[in-house]
Design a protein around this motif. Structure first.
Motif, PDB file in Angstrom:
ATOM      1  N   LEU A 323       0.812  -1.216   0.000  1.00 45.82           N
ATOM      2  CA  LEU A 323       0.000   0.000   0.000  1.00 45.82           C
ATOM      3  C   LEU A 323       0.843   1.264   0.000  1.00 45.82           C
ATOM      4  CD1 LEU A 323      -2.823  -1.055   2.476  1.00 45.82           C
ATOM      5  CD2 LEU A 323      -2.893  -1.017  -0.013  1.00 45.82           C
ATOM      6  N   SER A 324       2.157   1.129  -0.018  1.00 43.32           N
ATOM      7  CA  SER A 324       3.033   2.295  -0.116  1.00 43.32           C
ATOM      8  C   SER A 324       3.810   2.304  -1.428  1.00 43.32           C
ATOM      9  CB  SER A 324       4.032   2.299   1.054  1.00 43.32           C
ATOM     10  OG  SER A 324       3.358   2.274   2.286  1.00 43.32           O
ATOM     11  N   GLY A 325       3.435   1.460  -2.360  1.00 45.24           N
ATOM     12  CA  GLY A 325       4.207   1.299  -3.584  1.00 45.24           C
ATOM     13  C   GLY A 325       3.610   1.995  -4.781  1.00 45.24           C
ATOM     14  N   ARG A 373      -2.950   3.998   5.140  1.00 42.96           N
ATOM     15  CA  ARG A 373      -2.285   4.067   3.835  1.00 42.96           C
ATOM     16  C   ARG A 373      -3.211   4.646   2.766  1.00 42.96           C
ATOM     17  NH1 ARG A 373       1.919   5.304   5.105  1.00 42.96           N
ATOM     18  NH2 ARG A 373       2.315   5.420   2.875  1.00 42.96           N
ATOM     19  N   PHE A 374      -4.482   4.290   2.784  1.00 47.46           N
ATOM     20  CA  PHE A 374      -5.395   4.891   1.809  1.00 47.46           C
ATOM     21  C   PHE A 374      -5.611   6.370   2.095  1.00 47.46           C
ATOM     22  CE2 PHE A 374      -6.567   0.612   0.443  1.00 47.46           C
ATOM     23  CZ  PHE A 374      -6.839   0.815  -0.892  1.00 47.46           C
ATOM     24  N   SER A 375      -5.626   6.757   3.370  1.00 49.05           N
ATOM     25  CA  SER A 375      -5.765   8.177   3.702  1.00 49.05           C
ATOM     26  C   SER A 375      -4.501   8.958   3.376  1.00 49.05           C
ATOM     27  CB  SER A 375      -6.100   8.339   5.186  1.00 49.05           C
ATOM     28  OG  SER A 375      -7.296   7.659   5.507  1.00 49.05           O
ATOM     29  N   SER A 376      -3.353   8.264   3.260  1.00 40.14           N
ATOM     30  CA  SER A 376      -2.082   8.928   2.948  1.00 40.14           C
ATOM     31  C   SER A 376      -1.869   9.092   1.455  1.00 40.14           C
ATOM     32  CB  SER A 376      -0.915   8.123   3.540  1.00 40.14           C
ATOM     33  OG  SER A 376      -1.042   8.002   4.938  1.00 40.14           O
ATOM     34  N   LEU A 377      -2.732   8.503   0.646  1.00 38.72           N
ATOM     35  CA  LEU A 377      -2.611   8.651  -0.808  1.00 38.72           C
ATOM     36  C   LEU A 377      -3.218   9.991  -1.196  1.00 38.72           C
ATOM     37  CD1 LEU A 377      -1.854   7.410  -3.547  1.00 38.72           C
ATOM     38  CD2 LEU A 377      -4.101   6.333  -3.583  1.00 38.72           C
ATOM     39  N   LEU A 420       1.999   9.577   0.688  1.00 37.05           N
ATOM     40  CA  LEU A 420       2.151   9.064  -0.673  1.00 37.05           C
ATOM     41  C   LEU A 420       1.542  10.097  -1.619  1.00 37.05           C
ATOM     42  CD1 LEU A 420       3.387   6.454  -1.803  1.00 37.05           C
ATOM     43  CD2 LEU A 420       1.093   5.522  -1.976  1.00 37.05           C
ATOM     44  N   ASP A 421       2.227  11.220  -1.723  1.00 38.15           N
ATOM     45  CA  ASP A 421       1.705  12.341  -2.490  1.00 38.15           C
ATOM     46  C   ASP A 421       2.176  12.247  -3.937  1.00 38.15           C
ATOM     47  OD1 ASP A 421       0.195  14.936  -2.096  1.00 38.15           O
ATOM     48  OD2 ASP A 421       1.990  15.657  -3.137  1.00 38.15           O
ATOM     49  N   PHE A 422       1.312  12.638  -4.852  1.00 38.42           N
ATOM     50  CA  PHE A 422       1.645  12.582  -6.284  1.00 38.42           C
ATOM     51  C   PHE A 422       1.024  13.787  -6.970  1.00 38.42           C
ATOM     52  CE2 PHE A 422      -2.433  10.529  -5.825  1.00 38.42           C
ATOM     53  CZ  PHE A 422      -3.168  10.994  -6.903  1.00 38.42           C
ATOM     54  N   SER A 423       1.489  14.028  -8.167  1.00 42.50           N
ATOM     55  CA  SER A 423       0.955  15.089  -9.011  1.00 42.50           C
ATOM     56  C   SER A 423       0.712  14.522 -10.399  1.00 42.50           C
ATOM     57  CB  SER A 423       1.927  16.275  -9.092  1.00 42.50           C
ATOM     58  OG  SER A 423       2.170  16.805  -7.808  1.00 42.50           O
TER      59      SER A 423
END
Length: 1289
Positions: A323-325, A373-377, A420-423
């Motif tokens: 869940l962190s990948g 982990r889902f809340s950290s995405l 687990l931040d993304f753009s």
């Protein structure tokens, strides 16, 4: 000779039919018909009945016939019938174990042999073989006969090559067989047969899954040595096989593109990797570096579904890593990109996966890992899962507490780098997005606050009272306070903020807190509370286990914060006056609680809620609510003083000069209702309900003034919105009207999409600017004269008009220099900019007016709550009579104006209160007192206004109000008053009781209305209104009957005359009216009605008008009741004129055989002894219509287009005689002219051959010449010979 051969063949074929015995049993054969039906219940019932029948009959021929029919049905042309026959065959084989499976398998192969079957039946034969094997498998007898297992597998192997029809069904059937047979059968029989499939396991997903099923079922047989011999490697998942597995996974992903499911082979591979301890290798190489490298589509969706399906199978460490990948990052990008319309969304499927995992998993640590982990995405700080994610309701209580603690910690110290931040790609390309770290923190904190409030709002979440209070304290503290120094008594001061709170996040906190207050106001008792069972019977909401309101606990917490300024610092400190108001509020609540202990009441609880709620709102808007708090305090004091003075029966004169406390209280409630809070709205409703008995006329007038539509445009209207900023903030400040889902769409997911949309806007900036300019030009409309004058001045100053004229002639090449051109452009730009600002100002002003109008209308809808409560609680109060005219004014104004949806809601609500809760209420004011004259004037005013209206729907409300006033004036008889009976109408013993009603005046008013209805061509009144009047008030009905009877003949239109008949009929049918008009009065009334009916029917002339016939029907219905009543009671009424008119009515109106008019007429004259004549049913001879003869028959050629026959065939004697006989029977028509018609009718004699062979054989042996016009006699005889074998069969 041919005729005799046909007869012999038919006679000799009948005795040797194999199913001769079965032909006698119709019930037995019906089972097979039902098995083929599409309804599943019918098929199952037929299979069950068939097995029971076979067991009872115990006949070998029936059992053999059953297998024959079932095997044949496996290849039925209808797809719905094949599963039915397959199921039936499997159940019969299971019930009769003495029947060999090998025999049935041989019969299936023989019947559905792919080598000999016709091409058009090839597909059905393939399905017949497949369903046959399925039937044998369903019999549960395969393990007992290993050779049959081998035969079934070989048959399935041959079918697996036909993938264009059967796809993967044969391979799946083989898997089902492998799951059933024991290991020794597999090793001895099937291993060698399946060697080819097992060796080619990496070629297709189906073959790989076959190998995986065999590995799972028979691990002792398929040992690593055996696998190495088959595949060249001792394990399935290894570095060498990853490319092969990757190809299989891609094929599997494409195969389920439309089904949107996870292929079972992929999940089996995952389970095998966990068993072989090669999960990391499989996940990294096959999924992350394999499937995710493909283009976004089926390969990515397969990876996401595998992630969701793997949650229950993984350990805590594996969950943390997976869940962190990269799969989670790609999933987050998919969720953000899929927010645009018409895009596939996988998020609902992932919600199901997570929900199922949390529901089945009892390990709180694993649950916490998944939620965190889902809340950290996150995308730019905002999590991709919604803040109202309902999967949280499946968490264990320990997991809920730990999850809340993580949310609070993340709020205090947001670390975007550890998330687990993304753009998205467009966000990365945007250079301005790189400097938005603070914005990411704001977005994250905003989501966390919404998440915490949603956990409290969800009643299904398992949470304790301490957790609820902890969340409420946390939100309140950070909304209105800050930490000055840590304190052991205040846990919220121990948390340190890594990023300070700004005004934006505080505004979100404030709104969220008052939304949380509303949730706590409706919060049921916690399940683990010791008094939960006892208190839950009272359905108490918004209180803790000890009965204390949640808001009271929060007020106590706020007081503790205010009393410790060294540790907690308010963001907006109270002024001395505000602090005094706060202290007085606490004192008032304490006094109310003391009185509630002596005797708890709803009034005390309501006032406590109001004080506490206004006190909490002091933190949000202290200046606005300070005055309200003071007025509320004084109202409470005056109310208590007035109660004490009532007991002493002493009233001071000074209080008469000041307004009543109830009036001030109503003004306070109206002021609070203007606040955008649903919680305040509900509390105001509760408080007003408790003070309803004390409401005065002035207080009620204050409420009605707000609703008065005529005061909307006045300066002293109840609500005036002057601040545009407040109207713009309405949607953000209404924490009650805006649920978390709406905020998710507007501030969460939409912000994510807005980021990408902003990038798109930057790319297409010019195009959008052009569109904006076009929109602005459309908004501006025609150019005004001032703008034209200014334009001309600019052009003249630059001498542009002259240049334009010379350029038009083309006679000069002079042009403006650069400086002049720049000056001209600058002037024009300033002019158009000024014009654009004016247009925008007009647009803003229009928007502001619309928002203000919406705010006012919303406020009025809230005020209707108070009116509704008053009508429901005080329906018997004389003050309710003052609501009639204002409500009618609202309805009249709303009906006459074109309104939007909000206006319609307001109108619908007002109409419902007026008609259903006021006019139709069983409780009404029974003591008029000295208001008789006022009410009579009101009744006259209402009826006069109703006759002048143009809208019939509005007139209905006015007429209902008139009946309500009549009901109030009449009151209740003495006997009914004692029994407290409130039923409408004269249900009591004294029908003549009319109370305070002036019968003569009121009857005159309604008679004038009746004359208006009968004398005007277009009247808003209707017959149903007067019917209701007659039904509810029989005393008035008696007074109005004479006028109604006169209109039977004097109505202005035929329609009105018919309506008069309806009114008189309803009145005469009433038992109350018959009791009031008993004796001579009733006889006189019957005589008048008879005369009017006679005169009305005499006017009916010869006509076919529908309106006239409808009037005659209504007249005849009244005649029927009148004549029947006169005959039964033997009244002295002369009915001879009426009888004479009725007898002549048949000559005026043409009667049909049946119909309402005819039936009613014969029912009336039956009372005079006239019986309806019976008409004998005679079928008229059909005469040939010349038009029908000229019409062309569809599908037939006209005579002129038909080909002429040149050769007349020579018929055999028997055939010629038969043809001549048929031509004679058909009217002597030539056979050549009716070829197609004769071809259809020639089939009938063929069907009757067995019954009448001698007569039918000649016609069959010699076809008519119309069928084969081009054939000779020789070819005719040859075709007859060819047909003989078919007839023999």
């Amino acid at each position: 000779m041919s005729v005799e051969m046909v007869e012999l063949s038919v006679k000799t074929a009948e005795p040797v039919r194999p199913a001769g015995v079965l032909q006698q049993n119709r019930v037995f054969l019906d089972f097979f018909w039902d098995i083929a039906k599409p309804e599943q219940e019918v098929r199952l019932k037929a299979v069950e009945d068939l097995i029971q029948y076979l067991k009872k009959s115990d006949q070998a021929d029936e059992l053999d016939y059953t297998f024959k029919r079932l095997v044949d049905g496996l290849a039925h042309t209808r797809e719905a019938a094949r599963p039915g026959f397959s199921l039936a065959l499997g159940q019969v084989l299971s019930a009769f174990e003495d029947v060999s499976l090998q025999t049935v398998l041989d019969r299936i192969k023989e019947k559905h042999n792919l080598q000999t079957v016709k091409k058009k039946l090839f597909r059905n034969a393939m399905f017949g073989n497949l369903f046959g094997v399925l039937a044998i498998h369903q019999s549960s007898r395969l393990p007992k006969e290993p050779q049959v297992v081998l035969g079934c597998v070989k048959l399935l192997q041959s079918l697996s090559q036909r993938k264009q029809h059967l796809k993967e069904l044969p391979t799946k059937t083989m898997m089902d067989i492998l799951n059933e047979i024991p290991e020794d059968v597999f090793e001895e029989v099937l291993l060698s047969a399946l060697q080819t499939e097992l060796e080619a396991a990496f070629s297709t997903p189906e073959q790989l899954q076959l190998l995986l099923v065999a590995l799972r079922r028979f691990p002792q047989t398929l040992k690593p040595k055996k696998l190495k011999k088959l595949l060249g490697c001792s394990t399935i998942i290894n570095a060498d096989n990853i490319p092969k597995l990757l190809d299989v996974l891609k094929m599997a992903a494409r195969s389920v593109k439309k089904e949107c499911v996870l292929p079972s082979v992929v999940l089996d591979l995952l389970k095998l990797s966990l068993k072989e301890d090669s999960f990391q290798l499989f996940w990294d190489n096959a999924i992350i570096n394999g499937m995710l490298k493909e283009a976004a589509g089926p390969a990515h969706y397969l990876s996401f579904r595998l992630l969701g399906s793997a949650l229950p199978l993984l350990s805590a460490e594996q969950l943390q890593e997976v869940l962190s990948g990269e799969v989670m990052v790609q999933y987050g990008e998919h969720v953000v990109a899929a927010q645009k319309p018409d895009r596939f969304k996988l998020a609902p499927e992932m919600d199901v996966f997570v929900s199922d995992f949390l529901q089945e998993c009892q390990d709180a640590d694993k649950q916490l890992i998944v939620m965190v982990r889902f809340s950290s995405l996150t995308n730019k700080g905002y999590p991709v899962v919604p803040s109202v994610w309902r999967v949280v309701q499946h968490l264990q209580p320990a997991a809920v507490e730990q999850y809340v603690a993580w949310l609070k910690k993340t709020f205090l110290q947001p670390q975007i780098d550890k998330l687990l931040d993304f753009s998205t790609r467009k966000q990365k390309d945007n250079p301005a997005a790189k400097e938005q770290k603070d914005d990411s923190v704001f977005r994250l904190r905003k989501w966390i606050i919404s998440r915490l409030c949603a956990i409290i709002d969800n009643h299904l979440v398992k949470k304790s009272e301490d957790l609820i209070m902890d969340v409420a304290r946390f939100v309140f503290f950070h909304a209105f306070f800050g930490t000055k120094k840590a304190s052991a008594d205040i846990s919220e001061t121990k948390g340190k903020l890594s990023v300070p709170l700004d005004d934006k996040i505080r505004a979100v906190l404030v709104n969220s807190f008052f939304g949380l207050l509303l949730s706590m106001h409706h919060l049921p008792l916690a399940e683990d509370s010791p008094e939960g069972v006892a208190v839950s019977q009272k359905r108490a909401l918004g209180v803790t286990a000890d009965g204390t309101m949640w808001i009271y606990h929060l007020v106590q917490y706020a007081q503790s914060l205010l009393s410790q300024p060294k540790h907690a610092q308010s963001s907006q400190p109270f002024s001395p006056e505000q602090s005094q108001a706060w202290d007085s509020m606490l004192e008032s609540v304490a006094n109310l609680k003391k009185k509630a202990k002596k005797g708890p009441s709803a009034e005390s609880s309501a006032f406590q809620q109001l004080f506490l709620l206004v006190g909490m709102h002091l933190f949000k808007a202290p200046e606005e609510l300070l005055v309200i708090m003071k007025d509320l305090q004084s109202c409470m004091d005056k109310a208590q003083e007035k109660k004490a003075k009532k007991k002493k029966e002493a009233v001071e004169q000074e209080e008469e000069e000041e307004p009543e406390w109830v009036e001030v209280m109503v003004d306070i409630l109206l002021s609070l209702l203007s606040q955008p809070s649903r919680h305040i709205r509900q509390v105001c409703r509760t408080v007003f309900s408790s003070i309803c008995p004390n409401v005065t006329a002035a207080a009620l007038t204050a409420i009605l003034d707000v609703l008065d539509p005529e005061r909307d445009d006045e300066d002293d209207a109840a609500v005036v919105v002057t601040d545009d900023n407040k109207t713009q903030k309405k949607n953000t400040n209404e924490e009650d009207d805006e649920e978390d889902e709406d905020m998710e769409k507007s501030d969460g997911s939409d912000e994510d999409s807005d980021e990408g949309e902003d990038d798109e806007a930057m790319e297409d900036d010019d195009a959008e600017d052009d569109e904006d300019e076009e929109d602005d030009e459309e908004e501006v409309g025609p150019v005004d004269q001032n703008f034209r004058i200014k334009m001309m001045k600019i052009l003249q100053n630059q001498n542009a008009m002259t240049i334009a004229g010379t350029e038009g002639d083309g006679s000069s090449d002079e042009e403006m220099d650069d400086d002049a051109m720049l000056q001209l452009d600058k002037g024009l730009a300033e002019l158009f900019s000024e014009q654009k600002k004016k247009a925008q100002a007009k647009k803003d002003e229009k928007t502001k007016m619309q928002k203000e109008k919406a705010l006012v209308r919303d406020f009025k809808i809230k005020v209707l709550d108070l009116l509704e409560v008053f009508v429901a609680r005080q329906a018997g109060s004389p003050l309710v009579l003052g609501l009639v005219e204002p409500l009618l004014t609202i309805i009249d104004r709303g009906m006459s104006s074109d309104s939007d949806q909000q206006e319609q809601d307001f109108l619908r609500r007002a109409a419902d209160i007026f008609r259903n809760q006021l006019c139709r209420s069983k409780v009404y004011c029974k003591t008029v007192g000295d208001r008789e004259g006022e009410l009579h004037d009101l009744l006259e005013k209402l009826m006069t206004k109703s006759q002048k209206l143009s809208d019939s729907s509005v007139c209905l409300y006015y007429f209902s109000a008139s009946l309500y006033v009549v009901k109030v004036l009449r009151g209740a008889p003495a006997a009914e008053a004692k029994e407290d009976a409130t039923a409408d109408g004269a249900a009591g013993s004294d029908l003549k009781f009319m109370g305070s009603l002036d019968v003569d005046r009121v009857s005159k008013i309604f008679i004038e209305a009746l004359n208006s209805f009968m004398g005007r061509r277009k009247s808003p009144l209707s017959a149903q209104m007067f019917t209701d009047l007659f039904t509810r008030f029989p005393g008035l009905c008696v007074k109005m009957l004479d006028a109604a009877v006169q209109h039977i003949n004097s109505g202005v239109r035929v329609h009105q005359q018919g309506q008069a008949c309806v009114l008189v009929l309803r009145a005469m049918q009433s038992r109350e009216v018959q009791q009031l008009l008993s004796g001579a009065a009733w006889t006189e009334l019957c005589g008048q009605v008879s005369g009017q009916l006679t005169a009305s029917l005499e006017k009916v002339g010869e006509t076919e008008s529908k309106v006239v016939k409808e009037k005659v029907v209504k007249t005849l219905e009244l005649c029927q009741f009148l004549v029947k009543n006169v005959k039964q009671q033997k009244l002295t009424v002369d009915l001879e004129p009426l009888q004479t008119v009725l007898q002549s009515l048949t000559s005026a109106i043409a009667f049909k055989k049946t119909g309402k008019l005819e039936d009613t007429y014969w029912a009336v004259v039956k009372h005079f002894g006239v019986i309806k004549p019976k008409v004998e049913k005679i079928k008229p001879e059909k005469k040939a219509d010349p038009k029908e003869l000229l019409k062309k028959k569809k599908g037939f050629l006209p005579e002129s287009k038909k080909r002429r026959k040149r050769d007349i065939p020579i018929l055999e004697p028997a055939a010629a005689a038969a043809a001549a006989e048929q031509a004679t029977l058909r009217g002597g028509k030539p056979a050549a002219g009716t070829g197609h018609w004769k071809k259809k009718h020639d089939k009938k004699p063929k069907q009757k051959r067995p019954a009448d062979g001698a007569a039918a054989a000649p016609a069959a042996a010699s076809p008519s010449p119309a069928k084969k016009s081009k054939t000779t006699a020789t070819s005719e005889s040859n075709s007859a010979k060819k047909k003989k074998p078919k007839q023999k069969k």
